[in-house]
Design an enzyme around this catalytic site. Structure first.
Site, PDB file in Angstrom:
ATOM      1  CB  CYS A   4      -0.905  -0.016   1.234  1.00 58.16           C
ATOM      2  SG  CYS A   4      -1.847   1.508   1.470  1.00 58.16           S
ATOM      3  CB  CYS A  27      -0.459   2.120   5.831  1.00 61.05           C
ATOM      4  SG  CYS A  27      -1.306   0.657   5.168  1.00 61.05           S
ATOM      5  CB  CYS A  79      -4.819  -0.894   2.033  1.00 58.35           C
ATOM      6  SG  CYS A  79      -3.792  -1.042   3.523  1.00 58.35           S
ATOM      7  CB  CYS A 101      -4.561   2.880   5.558  1.00 58.35           C
ATOM      8  SG  CYS A 101      -4.129   2.680   3.815  1.00 58.35           S
ATOM      9  CG  ASP A 124      19.719  -8.443 -15.255  1.00 64.97           C
ATOM     10  OD1 ASP A 124      19.937  -9.653 -15.469  1.00 64.97           O
ATOM     11  OD2 ASP A 124      19.360  -8.009 -14.147  1.00 64.97           O
TER      12      ASP A 124
END
Length: 450
Positions: A207, A210, A229, A232, A358
């Site tokens: 989140c 939070c 979430c 929160c 990569d």
């Protein structure tokens, strides 16, 4: 227009004409030449256009093509960089090649823009709309984490606070920071709700408020879905444009409804439904009805080079698909696995700057989920063929079905001998370009990309 700009534009148009007519190319070099003479020429070229910038990790090229198709159904000609040359020089080249529409006189430009180039382009143009597709880990050596990439995009958007942002509402990152811009969201609303989490290695699962692990009421793939979430209250915003139902999917097509308007998209994959949803949202924003936008998407049968482009190689229907990061790769693997007929598979891996140097991302792709019992022949190739060969051996490709070829000439020769009528070729960006160049020289496709 200054003398310097006039000279730069003349030189750019002349070089493009020569390259396009005699060299079967010219997607970025004319722009480089023009910018060498006048570094600010893009401001002059773009000043009379209403500009739509499309950016994000996956789907930029096809979203751009679909958006152009939708808008052309109402406005006629739309300027775009359809070759996928999405940095400053490629965008300049696109403007150099434009012809104004006779239909409406409205000068529209739909510009696929590399994420890191959004703030660079925004110094010279004034977009009226930004379209944000998604953000996933991609070319870590160039972009860094998704939050770094998003900050680059936001730098460009914040230069133009009056522009509308059309964002994928299923992507938590696009709802993570406040903007002065008006934002509308599109997303999926076609599934039963059930509290769930995404796999632990999924991008962007915390989140932004939070830092608790996000939950989902439903999920389409990766970190996309109806997120929330539980700590929160952060959650997916209200959607302005919604996918309501998927009726059928195959590697070649998808049938679905957006706001009750039926779309028959002639290209497979859930990720491409998102691309169509973004294009639909732009159409609605610029005054098309839902049915008009859906009809334009359904009428679209133009294949974008390297994006499920079907090439006939001595009666082998060869589908060429760009892969460049774990999320996109997984979606492609999932899509081709829905093919009900046996098929052959080739995977071509390069690691140049444009691919990302990569190659570790191939280990995050779910090759293990492929239906190897229906894939009688698997081929690896490209400049890093040893890396992808090892990866597929670990994934469990039966040795009797496995071959490898370093040179692209040998790859094409091998494809002609594969035992199935349909062959999927998954390739990184520069491998796509190299393969298309070879197929052009062998007259299987027309040369050039613009």
């Amino acid at each position: 227009m200054s003398f310097r700009s006039s000279l730069a534009i003349l030189a750019g148009k002349s070089s493009r004409w020569f390259l396009h007519n005699f060299m079967h190319g010219g997607t970025s070099l004319p722009g480089k030449l023009t910018l060498k003479i006048d570094p600010n020429v893009l401001q002059t070229l773009a000043k009379d256009y209403e500009i739509i910038v499309i950016t994000g990790t996956n789907g930029k090229t096809l979203t751009t093509a679909l958006t152009v198709k939708v808008l052309e159904s109402k406005f006629g000609h739309v300027l775009t960089n359809k070759s996928g040359s999405n940095m400053k020089q490629g965008i300049v080249t696109a403007f150099l090649s434009d012809k104004v529409s006779e239909k409406s006189g409205k000068k529209l430009a739909v510009l696929e823009t590399d994420e890191a180039n959004v703030p660079i382009i925004c110094r010279y143009v004034s977009p009226s709309i930004f379209v944000l597709t998604n953000l996933f880990r991609d070319q870590m050596d160039r972009y860094g984490e998704i939050y770094t990439t998003y900050d680059k995009i936001l730098t460009g958007i914040r230069m133009h606070p009056d522009a509308l942002v059309i964002a994928n509402g299923d992507a938590p990152i696009f709802n993570s920071k406040e903007l002065k811009n008006k934002v509308v969201y599109y997303g999926f609303a076609d599934k039963e709700e059930e509290d769930q989490k995404a796999p632990a290695n999924t991008d962007g699962l915390l989140c932004p408020r939070c830092h608790h692990i996000l939950h989902f009421k439903y999920r389409t793939y990766s970190n996309l879905g109806k997120y929330f979430c539980p700590e929160c209250g952060f959650k997916r915003p209200e959607l302005t444009y919604s996918l309501n139902q998927i009726s059928s999917q195959s590697p070649q097509s998808s049938v679905f409804e957006i706001d009750s308007a039926k779309v028959e998209l002639h290209i497979g994959g859930t990720y491409n439904i998102y691309n169509a949803l973004a294009a639909y949202s732009v159409g609605r924003t610029l005054g098309l009805s839902g049915d008009e936008s859906a009809r334009a998407l359904s009428d679209n049968d133009e294949k974008v080079f390297g994006r499920q482009e079907v090439i006939n190689i001595d009666d082998k229907q060869t589908t060429l698909i760009l892969v460049k990061n774990p999320v996109g790769l997984d979606q492609v693997l999932e899509m081709i696995s829905t093919d009900k007929e046996p098929f052959s598979l080739a995977v071509l891996l390069n690691a140049n700057y444009a691919d990302g140097i990569d190659t570790s991302w191939i280990w995050d792709g779910n090759f293990e989920g492929l239906p190897f019992d229906r894939i009688p022949s698997v081929l690896t190739g490209g400049e890093r063929y040893k890396d992808i060969t090892f990866r597929l051996r670990v994934a469990g490709v039966p040795e009797k079905n496995f071959s490898q070829r370093e040179k692209l000439e040998d790859v094409v020769s091998f494809i002609k001998q594969m035992p199935t009528d349909h062959v999927y070729v998954l390739a990184t960006y520069t491998a796509v370009l190299q393969l298309r160049k070879l197929l052009s020289e062998q007259r299987y496709i027309k040369g050039g990309m613009d």
